[in-house]
Design a protein around this motif. Structure first.
Motif, PDB file in Angstrom:
ATOM      1  N   ASP A 209      51.368  46.242   4.447  1.00  0.00           N
ATOM      2  CA  ASP A 209      49.992  45.273   3.652  1.00  0.00           C
ATOM      3  C   ASP A 209      49.497  46.725   2.914  1.00  0.00           C
ATOM      4  O   ASP A 209      49.811  48.059   3.217  1.00  0.00           O
TER       5      ASP A 209
ATOM      6  N   ILE B  10      42.104  44.768   4.013  1.00  0.00           N
ATOM      7  CA  ILE B  10      43.420  44.817   4.139  1.00  0.00           C
ATOM      8  C   ILE B  10      43.960  43.815   3.445  1.00  0.00           C
ATOM      9  O   ILE B  10      43.144  42.767   4.127  1.00  0.00           O
ATOM     10  N   GLY B  11      45.070  42.944   2.608  1.00  0.00           N
ATOM     11  CA  GLY B  11      45.827  42.139   2.383  1.00  0.00           C
ATOM     12  C   GLY B  11      47.921  42.517   2.584  1.00  0.00           C
ATOM     13  O   GLY B  11      47.834  43.678   2.849  1.00  0.00           O
ATOM     14  N   GLN B  12      48.044  41.461   3.694  1.00  0.00           N
ATOM     15  CA  GLN B  12      48.710  41.379   4.770  1.00  0.00           C
ATOM     16  C   GLN B  12      49.761  40.633   4.462  1.00  0.00           C
ATOM     17  O   GLN B  12      48.955  39.228   4.304  1.00  0.00           O
ATOM     18  N   TYR B  13      50.906  41.103   4.210  1.00  0.00           N
ATOM     19  CA  TYR B  13      51.656  40.019   4.102  1.00  0.00           C
ATOM     20  C   TYR B  13      52.842  40.301   5.347  1.00  0.00           C
ATOM     21  O   TYR B  13      53.587  41.358   6.142  1.00  0.00           O
ATOM     22  N   ARG B  14      53.421  39.595   6.124  1.00  0.00           N
ATOM     23  CA  ARG B  14      53.882  39.277   7.193  1.00  0.00           C
ATOM     24  C   ARG B  14      55.606  38.439   6.946  1.00  0.00           C
ATOM     25  O   ARG B  14      55.350  36.532   6.911  1.00  0.00           O
TER      26      ARG B  14
ATOM     27  N   LYS C 206      52.965  49.223  14.427  1.00  0.00           N
ATOM     28  CA  LYS C 206      52.948  49.757  12.643  1.00  0.00           C
ATOM     29  C   LYS C 206      52.648  51.436  12.732  1.00  0.00           C
ATOM     30  O   LYS C 206      52.223  52.329  12.969  1.00  0.00           O
TER      31      LYS C 206
ATOM     32  N   TRP D 224      50.046  34.450   4.725  1.00  0.00           N
ATOM     33  CA  TRP D 224      49.565  35.950   4.765  1.00  0.00           C
ATOM     34  C   TRP D 224      48.584  36.081   4.645  1.00  0.00           C
ATOM     35  O   TRP D 224      47.364  35.739   5.143  1.00  0.00           O
TER      36      TRP D 224
ATOM     37  N   GLY E  37      45.492  48.332   1.328  1.00  0.00           N
ATOM     38  CA  GLY E  37      44.100  48.168   1.907  1.00  0.00           C
ATOM     39  C   GLY E  37      42.629  49.313   0.958  1.00  0.00           C
ATOM     40  O   GLY E  37      43.777  50.325   0.596  1.00  0.00           O
TER      41      GLY E  37
ATOM     42  N   SER F  80      44.062  33.784   8.106  1.00  0.00           N
ATOM     43  CA  SER F  80      46.057  33.973   7.683  1.00  0.00           C
ATOM     44  C   SER F  80      46.360  32.561   7.735  1.00  0.00           C
ATOM     45  O   SER F  80      46.535  31.657   7.751  1.00  0.00           O
TER      46      SER F  80
END
Length: 275
Positions: A86, A102-106, A254, A135, A88, A162
């Motif tokens: 992520d 934040i922008g997060q990719y899982r 994390k 996302w 941010g 999400s």
């Protein structure tokens, strides 16, 4: 000779008079010493952040249509671990409260699980496989709990959305009704947006005034997910899926960094030269 002595006496009298006058004049104050500007307070301002980590994901249940009089039990439903990333931007409001977006990719996590179905004259099992990814866009708020030896424990919470995507979902069925029967159903990839929320806790270490390293734990609730339309392996039937994967959750670990965009410049004393 007498005239020379008179001149010397007059000169001495004038010099003594000038010295007395100078002694009566006030002495000028020395120039003020240079004082460096006060450093800014150790809070306030924008920062950038980034994290990498691992997920440990679960689902509450998997649901689908079932005929009246039948019972279903789910076994081994879950996901493998996967990576997350992520980025941010945030703002520190004071020395104990900050927030960021934040922008997060899982990454893709493999799904596994099965349903045992029992009914009148029927015994069967559906073995599920596939993967999911997300996302996430989330706003977070944190409370810093004090600093000891440059280490700051913190807690926080977040809310956002999400986009949960199910890929390559497959249902391998075996039943006895009576007689042994096998079937395979394929499902189209499908994604949907859900409300998501999180709880955070961790430790932050300030490497220097503009750079901080974090080790954090997050509990994530990502909502539900569902595959797309199904098609039997022999094309004997197809249509909308009734399967839903309920309440996706994850325990994440994390490692993150924060870059302070308002860190003060290092103080340099003035250069003094002799005249």
């Amino acid at each position: 000779m007498r005239s020379v002595m008179s001149l010397l006496a007059a000169g001495a009298a004038t010099l003594i008079s000038s010295m007395a006058f100078a002694a009566d004049m006030p002495i000028a104050a020395p120039p003020p010493m240079y004082a460096p500007p006060a450093p800014p307070a150790d809070f306030g301002g924008w920062y950038l952040r980034g994290d990498v980590g691992m997920t440990n994901q679960h689902a509450k249940s998997i649901e689908g249509a079932i005929a009246p009089g039948f019972t279903k039990t789910t076994e081994g439903l879950g996901f493998d671990s996967a990576t997350l990333f992520d980025l941010g931007v945030g703002y520190r409001f004071n020395n104990w409260f900050r927030g960021d977006v934040i922008g997060q990719y899982r990454g893709r996590a493999n799904l596994h699980g099965s349903d045992n179905v029992i009914g009148p004259g029927f015994v069967g099992v559906n073995n599920y496989s596939g993967s999911k990814s997300e996302w996430v866009v989330m706003a977070n708020a944190y409370v810093d709990l004090g600093t000891w030896w440059c280490i700051t424990p913190f807690i926080g919470a977040g809310v956002g959305g999400s986009y949960n995507k199910i890929s390559g979902f497959r249902d391998d069925g075996v039943s006895y009704s009576p007689g042994l029967n096998n079937s395979v159903a394929y499902f189209a990839d499908n994604g949907k947006w859900n409300l998501a929320w999180a709880a955070h806790a961790g430790l932050a270490y300030k490497v220097n005034p503009g750079f901080t390293v974090e080790l954090a734990y997050s509990y994530m609730n990502l909502g539900d997910a569902a595959p797309g339309n199904y098609r039997l392996f022999d094309n004997s039937a197809s249509g909308p899926s009734t399967i839903k994967i309920k309440e996706l959750t994850s325990h994440d670990v994390k490692l993150g960094v924060r870059w302070d965009l308002n860190s003060p410049p290092a103080y340099m004393p003035p250069l003094v030269t002799k005249g």
